[in-house]
Design an enzyme around this catalytic site. Structure first.
Site, PDB file in Angstrom:
ATOM      1  N   SER A 140       0.841  -1.197   0.000  1.00 48.46           N
ATOM      2  CA  SER A 140       0.000   0.000   0.000  1.00 48.46           C
ATOM      3  C   SER A 140       0.874   1.244   0.000  1.00 48.46           C
ATOM      4  O   SER A 140       2.015   1.208   0.481  1.00 48.46           O
ATOM      5  CB  SER A 140      -0.872   0.004   1.264  1.00 48.46           C
ATOM      6  OG  SER A 140      -1.496   1.269   1.422  1.00 48.46           O
ATOM      7  N   TYR A 153      -1.144  -0.590  10.171  1.00 47.79           N
ATOM      8  CA  TYR A 153      -1.241  -0.943   8.750  1.00 47.79           C
ATOM      9  C   TYR A 153       0.031  -0.519   7.999  1.00 47.79           C
ATOM     10  O   TYR A 153       0.563  -1.283   7.182  1.00 47.79           O
ATOM     11  CB  TYR A 153      -2.476  -0.237   8.184  1.00 47.79           C
ATOM     12  CG  TYR A 153      -2.860  -0.573   6.772  1.00 47.79           C
ATOM     13  CD1 TYR A 153      -3.621  -1.708   6.485  1.00 47.79           C
ATOM     14  CD2 TYR A 153      -2.508   0.267   5.721  1.00 47.79           C
ATOM     15  CE1 TYR A 153      -4.005  -1.993   5.176  1.00 47.79           C
ATOM     16  CE2 TYR A 153      -2.893  -0.008   4.418  1.00 47.79           C
ATOM     17  CZ  TYR A 153      -3.641  -1.135   4.152  1.00 47.79           C
ATOM     18  OH  TYR A 153      -4.023  -1.410   2.860  1.00 47.79           O
TER      19      TYR A 153
HETATM   20  P1  NAP Z   1     -11.655  -6.003   1.026  1.00 50.83           P
HETATM   21  O1  NAP Z   1     -12.572  -5.626  -0.068  1.00 50.83           O
HETATM   22  O2  NAP Z   1     -11.957  -5.628   2.434  1.00 50.83           O
HETATM   23  O3  NAP Z   1     -11.400  -7.590   0.939  1.00 50.83           O
HETATM   24  C1  NAP Z   1     -10.531  -8.196   1.859  1.00 50.83           C
HETATM   25  C2  NAP Z   1     -10.334  -9.646   1.455  1.00 50.83           C
HETATM   26  O4  NAP Z   1      -9.345 -10.231   2.325  1.00 50.83           O
HETATM   27  C3  NAP Z   1     -11.574 -10.485   1.617  1.00 50.83           C
HETATM   28  O5  NAP Z   1     -11.557 -11.455   0.583  1.00 50.83           O
HETATM   29  C4  NAP Z   1     -11.376 -11.151   2.993  1.00 50.83           C
HETATM   30  O6  NAP Z   1     -12.054 -12.408   3.130  1.00 50.83           O
HETATM   31  C5  NAP Z   1      -9.892 -11.372   2.960  1.00 50.83           C
HETATM   32  N1  NAP Z   1      -9.247 -11.505   4.273  1.00 50.83           N
HETATM   33  C6  NAP Z   1      -9.114 -10.550   5.231  1.00 50.83           C
HETATM   34  N2  NAP Z   1      -8.419 -11.043   6.281  1.00 50.83           N
HETATM   35  C7  NAP Z   1      -8.113 -12.333   5.973  1.00 50.83           C
HETATM   36  C8  NAP Z   1      -7.418 -13.359   6.642  1.00 50.83           C
HETATM   37  N3  NAP Z   1      -6.880 -13.174   7.862  1.00 50.83           N
HETATM   38  N4  NAP Z   1      -7.308 -14.573   6.029  1.00 50.83           N
HETATM   39  C9  NAP Z   1      -7.824 -14.780   4.802  1.00 50.83           C
HETATM   40  N5  NAP Z   1      -8.488 -13.834   4.111  1.00 50.83           N
HETATM   41  C10 NAP Z   1      -8.627 -12.623   4.694  1.00 50.83           C
HETATM   42  O7  NAP Z   1     -10.188  -5.395   0.768  1.00 50.83           O
HETATM   43  P2  NAP Z   1      -9.488  -4.836  -0.557  1.00 50.83           P
HETATM   44  O8  NAP Z   1      -9.685  -3.378  -0.600  1.00 50.83           O
HETATM   45  O9  NAP Z   1      -9.820  -5.676  -1.716  1.00 50.83           O
HETATM   46  O10 NAP Z   1      -7.964  -5.067  -0.148  1.00 50.83           O
HETATM   47  C11 NAP Z   1      -7.198  -6.156  -0.589  1.00 50.83           C
HETATM   48  C12 NAP Z   1      -5.734  -5.874  -0.274  1.00 50.83           C
HETATM   49  O11 NAP Z   1      -5.339  -4.644  -0.883  1.00 50.83           O
HETATM   50  C13 NAP Z   1      -5.438  -5.704   1.215  1.00 50.83           C
HETATM   51  O12 NAP Z   1      -4.193  -6.294   1.516  1.00 50.83           O
HETATM   52  C14 NAP Z   1      -5.366  -4.204   1.381  1.00 50.83           C
HETATM   53  O13 NAP Z   1      -4.543  -3.864   2.478  1.00 50.83           O
HETATM   54  C15 NAP Z   1      -4.744  -3.803   0.067  1.00 50.83           C
HETATM   55  N6  NAP Z   1      -4.968  -2.405  -0.290  1.00 50.83           N
HETATM   56  C16 NAP Z   1      -6.245  -1.929  -0.491  1.00 50.83           C
HETATM   57  C17 NAP Z   1      -6.417  -0.602  -0.823  1.00 50.83           C
HETATM   58  C18 NAP Z   1      -7.766   0.003  -1.062  1.00 50.83           C
HETATM   59  O14 NAP Z   1      -7.855   1.225  -1.219  1.00 50.83           O
HETATM   60  N7  NAP Z   1      -8.838  -0.779  -1.116  1.00 50.83           N
HETATM   61  C19 NAP Z   1      -5.300   0.243  -0.935  1.00 50.83           C
HETATM   62  C20 NAP Z   1      -4.038  -0.278  -0.728  1.00 50.83           C
HETATM   63  C21 NAP Z   1      -3.890  -1.605  -0.417  1.00 50.83           C
HETATM   64  P3  NAP Z   1     -13.633 -12.476   3.605  1.00 50.83           P
HETATM   65  O15 NAP Z   1     -14.438 -12.031   2.416  1.00 50.83           O
HETATM   66  O16 NAP Z   1     -13.841 -13.929   3.928  1.00 50.83           O
HETATM   67  O17 NAP Z   1     -13.748 -11.557   4.759  1.00 50.83           O
END
Ligand code: NAP
Length: 242
Positions: A140, A153
């Site tokens: 990130s 984070y």
């Molecule tokens: P999201 O929509 O909240 O989805 C999170 C996903 O991770 C879900 O599939 C969830 O499973 C799974 N998950 C969470 N904790 C877990 C664990 N302990 N074991 C296995 N699965 C787990 O998040 P997102 O925005 O797509 O983010 C995905 C990645 O991108 C993350 O690493 C986040 O830090 C990174 N990121 C996101 C952004 C942003 O702006 N969105 C920016 C920078 C980085 P369930 O559905 O079963 O809960």
């Protein structure tokens, strides 16, 4: 059969990555923590691309669960090879550090950083033996610049950036590449509730990114064509670096 494992594949960026890697012809191992209905939707979308997948429920941050589910699957499927690993699972629990509980700290480190260690260690031997692998870690902008209200984070993602660069050098000789992608603001459940209009004004492109835009970059780094790129952190942030 060649497989791609995507952690956190049930929703958001992980789902988009599953769909994109399905286009590369991989059998997709869709990991998720608890949301089975969402994981099934991802599987349906993978099948709609003419590929197939397997649901794998485990908490990446719990070593025993990783062993019992992923380790057991690898032992039982010796004919299948995990060629691509996308360490995408992650959560945020934002608050100022003076208010942060030990649980808030540990939960976030566990899902992003410990999860990377347990899952990668489990699949790495197979890649080294096969002398081929593509590992992409989801970090990130916060892990590069540090974001107030996200000490946990930012630490987890900065730690993952260091691990990416170190592991890349350990396994390069065996044609296993290790890279990271660093999204800025992406519209998913994780950013739901953030003041999108206000925050978009800070982004040179004046908007949040989409999960599909992140998946395009992951898909490239996971492809055969990215063979001489390793230890790299690719920003996907619409120009927002600070
Ligand atoms: P999201 O929509 O909240 O989805 C999170 C996903 O991770 C879900 O599939 C969830 O499973 C799974 N998950 C969470 N904790 C877990 C664990 N302990 N074991 C296995 N699965 C787990 O998040 P997102 O925005 O797509 O983010 C995905 C990645 O991108 C993350 O690493 C986040 O830090 C990174 N990121 C996101 C952004 C942003 O702006 N969105 C920016 C920078 C980085 P369930 O559905 O079963 O809960």
């Amino acid at each position: 059969m060649n497989c791609a494992l995507v952690t956190g594949g049930s929703r958001g960026i992980g789902r988009a990555v599953c769909i994109k890697l399905a286009e590369q012809g991989y059998h997709i191992l869709i990991n998720y923590k608890g949301n089975t209905a969402a994981a099934e939707e991802t599987l349906a979308a993978v099948r709609a691309k003419g590929a197939d997948g397997t649901l794998m429920q485990f908490n990446v941050g719990k070593e025993e669960e990783v062993q019992n589910v992923l380790g057991a699957w690898i032992d039982a499927n010796k004919d299948k090879q995990i060629e691509v690993l996308v360490n995408n699972a992650g959560i945020r629990q934002d608050m100022m550090m003076f208010q942060m509980s030990t649980d808030n700290w540990k939960n976030v480190i566990e899902s992003s950083l410990d999860g990377f260690f347990y899952v990668t260690k489990t699949v790495l031997t197979g890649m080294l033996l096969k002398r081929y692998g593509r590992i992409v870690n989801m970090v990130s902008l916060s892990g590069l610049k540090g974001t107030p209200g996200q000490v946990n984070y930012s630490a987890a993602k900065a730690g993952l950036i260091g691990a990416t660069k170190a592991l890349a050098q350990e396994v390069a000789k065996r044609n296993v590449t290790v890279n990271a992608v660093a999204p800025g603001f992406i519209r998913t459940d994780m950013t739901e509730g953030l003041p999108e209009k206000e925050l978009s004004a800070m982004v040179p492109m004046q908007r949040f990114g989409t999960a599909e835009e992140v998946a395009e970059a992951v898909s490239f780094l996971a492809s055969k064509g990215a063979s001489y790129i390793t230890g790299e952190v690719l920003n996907i942030n619409g120009g927002l670096y600070s």
